[in-house]
Scaffold this active site. Structure first.
Site, PDB file in Angstrom:
ATOM      1  N   MET A 163      12.325   1.121 -49.909  1.00 59.70           N
ATOM      2  CA  MET A 163      13.257   1.790 -50.959  1.00 59.70           C
ATOM      3  C   MET A 163      14.706   1.361 -50.490  1.00 59.70           C
ATOM      4  O   MET A 163      15.057   1.281 -49.463  1.00 59.70           O
ATOM      5  CB  MET A 163      13.075   3.470 -51.031  1.00 59.70           C
ATOM      6  CG  MET A 163      13.715   4.108 -52.119  1.00 59.70           C
ATOM      7  SD  MET A 163      13.120   3.404 -53.699  1.00 59.70           S
ATOM      8  CE  MET A 163      11.530   4.566 -54.003  1.00 59.70           C
ATOM      9  N   ASP A 164      15.406   0.655 -51.449  1.00 59.92           N
ATOM     10  CA  ASP A 164      16.618   0.315 -51.131  1.00 59.92           C
ATOM     11  C   ASP A 164      17.668   1.522 -51.374  1.00 59.92           C
ATOM     12  O   ASP A 164      17.703   2.055 -52.731  1.00 59.92           O
ATOM     13  CB  ASP A 164      17.105  -0.806 -52.030  1.00 59.92           C
ATOM     14  CG  ASP A 164      16.301  -2.051 -51.839  1.00 59.92           C
ATOM     15  OD1 ASP A 164      15.656  -2.194 -50.683  1.00 59.92           O
ATOM     16  OD2 ASP A 164      16.333  -3.069 -52.653  1.00 59.92           O
ATOM     17  N   GLU A 174      20.375 -22.945 -51.744  1.00 61.43           N
ATOM     18  CA  GLU A 174      21.508 -23.207 -51.458  1.00 61.43           C
ATOM     19  C   GLU A 174      22.660 -22.427 -52.493  1.00 61.43           C
ATOM     20  O   GLU A 174      23.553 -22.740 -52.937  1.00 61.43           O
ATOM     21  CB  GLU A 174      22.114 -24.761 -51.680  1.00 61.43           C
ATOM     22  CG  GLU A 174      21.430 -25.549 -50.299  1.00 61.43           C
ATOM     23  CD  GLU A 174      21.948 -26.911 -50.409  1.00 61.43           C
ATOM     24  OE1 GLU A 174      22.493 -27.308 -51.299  1.00 61.43           O
ATOM     25  OE2 GLU A 174      21.481 -27.821 -49.481  1.00 61.43           O
ATOM     26  N   GLY A 175      21.945 -21.243 -52.882  1.00 67.11           N
ATOM     27  CA  GLY A 175      22.941 -20.381 -53.554  1.00 67.11           C
ATOM     28  C   GLY A 175      23.139 -20.964 -54.943  1.00 67.11           C
ATOM     29  O   GLY A 175      22.322 -21.249 -55.550  1.00 67.11           O
ATOM     30  N   GLY A 191      21.989 -24.543 -55.947  1.00 68.23           N
ATOM     31  CA  GLY A 191      20.844 -25.034 -56.422  1.00 68.23           C
ATOM     32  C   GLY A 191      19.726 -25.070 -55.273  1.00 68.23           C
ATOM     33  O   GLY A 191      19.875 -24.441 -54.233  1.00 68.23           O
ATOM     34  N   GLY A 207      16.765 -14.217 -54.211  1.00 65.52           N
ATOM     35  CA  GLY A 207      15.986 -15.177 -53.445  1.00 65.52           C
ATOM     36  C   GLY A 207      14.327 -14.506 -53.772  1.00 65.52           C
ATOM     37  O   GLY A 207      13.609 -15.404 -53.720  1.00 65.52           O
ATOM     38  N   ASP A 208      14.039 -13.261 -53.753  1.00 57.77           N
ATOM     39  CA  ASP A 208      12.719 -12.952 -54.031  1.00 57.77           C
ATOM     40  C   ASP A 208      12.055 -13.353 -55.507  1.00 57.77           C
ATOM     41  O   ASP A 208      11.127 -13.613 -55.455  1.00 57.77           O
ATOM     42  CB  ASP A 208      12.671 -11.302 -53.865  1.00 57.77           C
ATOM     43  CG  ASP A 208      13.204 -10.735 -52.557  1.00 57.77           C
ATOM     44  OD1 ASP A 208      12.733 -11.614 -51.455  1.00 57.77           O
ATOM     45  OD2 ASP A 208      13.744  -9.661 -52.519  1.00 57.77           O
ATOM     46  N   ASN A 259      14.328 -21.335 -60.570  1.00 55.20           N
ATOM     47  CA  ASN A 259      16.100 -21.134 -60.604  1.00 55.20           C
ATOM     48  C   ASN A 259      16.470 -20.425 -61.841  1.00 55.20           C
ATOM     49  O   ASN A 259      17.392 -19.576 -61.810  1.00 55.20           O
ATOM     50  CB  ASN A 259      16.734 -22.683 -60.611  1.00 55.20           C
ATOM     51  CG  ASN A 259      16.902 -23.287 -59.400  1.00 55.20           C
ATOM     52  OD1 ASN A 259      16.777 -22.647 -58.289  1.00 55.20           O
ATOM     53  ND2 ASN A 259      17.361 -24.608 -59.308  1.00 55.20           N
ATOM     54  N   SER A 289      17.963 -12.911 -62.842  1.00 53.90           N
ATOM     55  CA  SER A 289      17.780 -11.674 -61.999  1.00 53.90           C
ATOM     56  C   SER A 289      19.257 -11.221 -61.682  1.00 53.90           C
ATOM     57  O   SER A 289      19.447  -9.845 -61.449  1.00 53.90           O
ATOM     58  CB  SER A 289      17.043 -12.010 -60.784  1.00 53.90           C
ATOM     59  OG  SER A 289      17.617 -12.508 -59.729  1.00 53.90           O
TER      60      SER A 289
HETATM   61  O1  RIB Z   1      15.414  -9.433 -50.760  1.00 58.07           O
HETATM   62  C1  RIB Z   1      16.138  -8.078 -51.037  1.00 58.07           C
HETATM   63  C2  RIB Z   1      15.571  -7.106 -50.265  1.00 58.07           C
HETATM   64  O2  RIB Z   1      15.916  -7.389 -48.962  1.00 58.07           O
HETATM   65  C3  RIB Z   1      16.066  -5.654 -50.814  1.00 58.07           C
HETATM   66  O3  RIB Z   1      15.542  -5.206 -51.785  1.00 58.07           O
HETATM   67  C4  RIB Z   1      15.896  -4.975 -49.559  1.00 58.07           C
HETATM   68  O4  RIB Z   1      14.904  -4.106 -49.341  1.00 58.07           O
HETATM   69  C5  RIB Z   1      15.673  -6.048 -48.494  1.00 58.07           C
HETATM   70  O5  RIB Z   1      14.633  -5.764 -47.460  1.00 58.07           O
END
Ligand code: RIB
Length: 292
Positions: free
Chosen positions: A12-13, A211-212, A215, A241-242, A266, A272
């Protein structure tokens, strides 16, 4: 439909927004606070499902309020949770995020994610064997990443390792992985003593350095290729990144070329960041295709 198995963290964030990031010993007044689903594993599972894959998650949550909310979020996003185990002897993972000055700072408390062990993965071997791609990150124990890499190698299922957060990994994991997607900082930890160009050339079509805003860079066997990203008005880069990793895995699992898969990923990642929260802006398949 591509089948993707994600092995990783569910958290959980807890997100604070502020105009200023506090220095050590300083107190500042924040502007807002939100609790939203996160964790690199769960984020990648949700992103892949929104992009149209059949996704099986392998992970652990605590038997607590956050654990229940994380499971509900998986169901809402059509992620299969047969192999997500609620555990009584650890609390759900949490990420403590400060969004300030245009960027995030994150402290992760792994909690139940530490219990994503090789024994848990062993109970999910069927899901791994049946998948077109396994997606894994490093918010779970290293021995589990190592075990999964061996299983994938044995079953001949490609494994995409997103080596985040950064930590050194064994040569065997690198060899067993089909794809590696570090950022520049993680790349330096994975391949100490090597320049970016040397590492890329050593692993053609396997190592993809993110590289953010520039690219993604890789070596195609003949030359270095930089696939540029898309310019957008970023609201929150958490989870970009996810989204990239999930979209890349889905596109590759569907049999697309490497270059087309990076471009698709990309585009998904750039969409996102236009909304708040790690999963808030993760696009659907239709949204990515409409913007390609
Ligand atoms: O990559 C982003 C995630 O990294 C966030 O949601 C947080 O949970 C951290 O683990």
């Amino acid at each position: 439909m591509a089948k993707v198995c994600v092995i990783g963290s569910c958290s959980m964030d807890l997100v604070v927004t502020s105009t200023k990031r506090p220095l050590a010993g300083e107190t500042v007044l924040g502007e807002g606070f939100s609790t939203v689903p996160g964790g690199k594993g769960a984020n990648q599972a949700v992103a892949a499902a929104r992009l149209g894959a059949e996704v099986a998650m392998v992970g652990c949550v605590g038997e607590d309020f956050y654990g229940t909310a994380i499971m509900e979020n998986f169901k809402k996003n059509r992620v299969l949770t047969t192999n997500v185990e609620p555990v009584t002897h650890a609390e759900s993972g949490t990420a403590h995020i400060i969004l300030a000055e245009g960027d995030n700072s994150i402290i992760v408390v792994k909690g139940a994610n530490n219990l994503v062990t090789p024994a848990l993965v062993e109970r999910a071997l069927e899901a791994i064997r049946e998948s077109d791609m396994v997606l894994i990150q490093q918010e779970i124990p290293e021995e589990t990443v190592s075990y999964v890499s061996e299983v994938c190698h044995k079953f001949n299922v490609p494994m995409l390792l997103n080596p985040a957060p950064a930590r050194p990994i064994t040569e065997a994991i690198i060899e067993n992985a089909a794809y590696l997607t570090p950022n520049e900082h993680e790349r330096a930890i994975l391949f100490p003593g090597m320049s970016t160009a040397e590492a890329l050339q050593k692993y053609p079509n396997k190592l993809f350095i993110t590289e953010g805003s520039k690219g993604v860079r890789y070596y195609d066997g003949n030359q270095e290729v930089l696939v540029p990203t898309y310019k957008v008005n970023a609201i929150d880069t958490t989870g970009a990144g996810d989204t990239f990793n999930a979209a890349f895995a889905v596109a590759l699992a569907e049999g697309n070329s490497i270059r087309a898969s990076v471009k698709f990923a990309n585009r998904a990642a750039s969409l996102s960041v236009t909304k708040f929260g790690a999963q808030g802006g993760m696009p659907t398949r239709a949204e990515v295709e409409a913007n390609l």
